[in-house]
Scaffold this motif. Structure first.
Motif, mmCIF file in Angstrom:
data_model
loop_
_atom_site.group_PDB
_atom_site.id
_atom_site.type_symbol
_atom_site.label_atom_id
_atom_site.label_comp_id
_atom_site.label_asym_id
_atom_site.label_seq_id
_atom_site.Cartn_x
_atom_site.Cartn_y
_atom_site.Cartn_z
ATOM 1 N N GLN A 134 0.870 -1.185 0.000
ATOM 2 C CA GLN A 134 0.000 0.000 0.000
ATOM 3 C C GLN A 134 0.900 1.225 0.000
ATOM 4 N N TYR A 143 -2.900 0.972 -3.882
ATOM 5 C CA TYR A 143 -2.405 -0.394 -3.734
ATOM 6 C C TYR A 143 -1.627 -0.790 -4.986
ATOM 7 N N CYS A 195 -8.096 -6.169 -9.136
ATOM 8 C CA CYS A 195 -7.981 -5.523 -7.815
ATOM 9 C C CYS A 195 -9.403 -5.395 -7.289
#
Length: 516
Positions: free
Chosen positions: A288, A301, A318
């Protein structure tokens, strides 16, 4: 003899000229703390008549008797001086009584009556006129407004902003981040602003401005927090990399959610068409990233695929989930012949970049300004170079151009106000913004920004330059024109001689041409 004196006094009193107020009292408009002056002009004012100043409308409702002639009846001191004063100007036939009111407050506003007191007549017949004193008051916003509102996506909200001031302030709503308002446009007038079916993108700070041209204006800010299901955005949804050469590929995903979402990466199995969860291990690195430009409910991310092999190509996902719902962004990793990305050993960074600062320009009114933006690698992506005039509190930002296409259709002196010229060099491209016939409003910040459709806007390269427009004031010489006693001939006269000689030369050349 006594009878004659009595008759003579009666005749004089009967035929004496009556006192009058001869001019209107001009209104006064002042700001808080200043001093007001109200003038009352009278003729034929003789004892026992008196000129009085009276304030009609007061907080108690009773008239305030301020003065009789030059005698002040209100014993009030402000800042070491008398609150009220009366100064008399003129002669016995025509007099002006000036009422002075110092250190003005809001309660001083209202109607002030100048009247002539006549002891032997009914007060309804006393001559009188009134003038208005207006006190300008800068805006103030009531402090009982909420500073934050939390709603769920899809609900309706009503924002309220109440302001006082004199004159009554104009109230305008804008967004704190200068993006368009939920209902469209960059501003909304009125103290009540309703937003129906609020969206997650509407979250943020809203600002109410109250302004009545009396400085300073007032503002009030309210933070809108929206509870919503995650939004997932691919910074770049297609990523290429060469295989079997120890090169890595990085997928970047921006997730917005409130409350915070759980984020999981998946790879699609080509054989089963099923999504398989990716874990942080020797093959994949999950991270992150921190970025100060992100909002509180936005997270960055990344998925790094190490040492890309042939079986790594395909679809990646994602996914983000919270109590309000689930969402995903899809990526495609494809094969290239050469290394891609910033960490390639020889190619280097291939992303579009702005490589130099924009040099500031200082021009005078009427001149032309030139702002240069130097870029590299712009042709490697579906990227466009935009010129933007940055917004202020009083004016929205202008999107001036995309590449060499100008969006502002404005003509000055037979030419386009704005023009963009592209120059190609060995290192990249230079986009030159030209602004003609400069005015004061052209001054400000101009941003050069690379728009990339597959990247999140926070990562678009940009830089800003400043254009200063000076007001030129020329000095006037002591003598101008052809008849000055000394010195050289004026420039106008010199130009006329040159023009005359040039004209004779042209005529002589034309005649010789025809003779041949």
């Amino acid at each position: 003899m006594l009878t004659a004196v009595v008759l003579l006094s009666i005749i004089c009193s009967v035929f004496a000229a009556r006192p009058e107020i001869v001019d209107d009292i001009l209104p006064e408009v002042k700001k808080l703390g200043q001093t007001a002056y109200l003038n009352c002009s009278v003729i034929n004012l003789q004892s026992p008549a008196q000129l009085q100043w009276i304030k009609k409308n007061t907080s108690s409702g009773e008239p305030l008797h301020i003065s009789s002639d030059e005698t002040i009846r209100i014993d009030e001191i402000v800042e070491g001086q008398k609150k009220y004063d009366v100064v008399k100007y003129g002669n016995t036939n025509r007099l002006m009584y000036q009422l002075i009111v110092r250190s003005l407050t809001e309660t001083d506003a209202g109607n002030y009556t100048c009247q002539i007191y006549l002891p032997n007549q009914n007060y309804k017949e006393w001559p009188q006129k009134w003038g208005v004193l207006t006190i300008q008051v800068a805006p103030t916003i009531k402090d009982d407004n909420v500073t934050s509102i939390t709603v769920q996506e899809g609900q309706n909200i009503t924002l309220t902003c109440e302001a006082n001031g004199n004159p009554a302030p104009n109230i305008t709503w804008k967004r704190g981040d200068r993006f368009p308002l939920p209902n469209g446009g960059f501003q909304q007038r009125g103290g009540i602003y309703k937003v129906n079916h609020i969206n997650a993108t509407d979250r943020g700070q809203f600002v109410c401005f109250a302004d009545n041209n009396v400085k300073p204006p007032a503002s009030y800010r309210v933070q809108i927090e929206v509870k919503f299901a995650p939004y997932c955005s691919a910074v770049q949804d297609t990523v290429g990399q060469a295989q079997n050469r120890s090169f890595h590929a990085k997928l970047e995903c921006l997730v917005a959610a409130n409350p915070r979402a759980q984020v999981i990466w998946y790879k699609e199995n080509k054989a089963t068409q099923q999504k398989e969860q990716i874990q942080d291990n020797d093959k994949y690195r999950l991270e992150q990233q921190d970025d100060q430009r992100l909002k509180v409910d936005e997270k960055w991310y990344t998925l790094e695929i190490k040492n890309v092999q042939g079986n790594d190509y395909g679809a990646y996902y994602c996914t983000a989930k919270n109590e309000h719902g689930e969402n995903q962004a899809q990526f495609q990793l494809f094969e290239t012949m050469e290394c891609q990305g910033q960490n390639c050993p020889s190619v280097g960074a291939s992303r579009p970049e702005i490589v130099h600062d924009i040099l500031s320009e200082v021009k005078t009114i009427g001149q032309t300004a030139y702002l240069n933006c130097s870029t590299i690698n712009l042709l490697h992506y579906r990227a466009k170079m935009h010129w933007i005039k940055q917004a202020t509190l009083t004016s929205p930002q202008k999107n001036l151009s995309s590449d060499e296409t100008v969006h502002i259709d404005e003509v000055v002196e037979g030419q386009m106000k704005y023009k963009v010229v592209k120059y190609i060099s060995n290192y990249g491209e230079i986009y030159q913004l030209i602004i003609r016939s400069l005015t004061e409003t052209d001054a400000g910040n101009y941003t050069c920004q690379i728009y990339q459709p597959n990247w999140y806007h926070y990562k678009w390269p940009k830089t800003t330059g400043v254009l200063t427009v000076q007001i030129y004031i020329s000095e006037t010489p002591k003598c101008e024109g052809q008849n000055c006693p000394t010195g050289k001939a004026s420039s106008t006269y010199q130009v006329s001689i040159v023009t005359f000689i040039f004209g004779l030369t042209i005529i002589f050349s034309i005649r010789n041409c025809f003779k041949r």
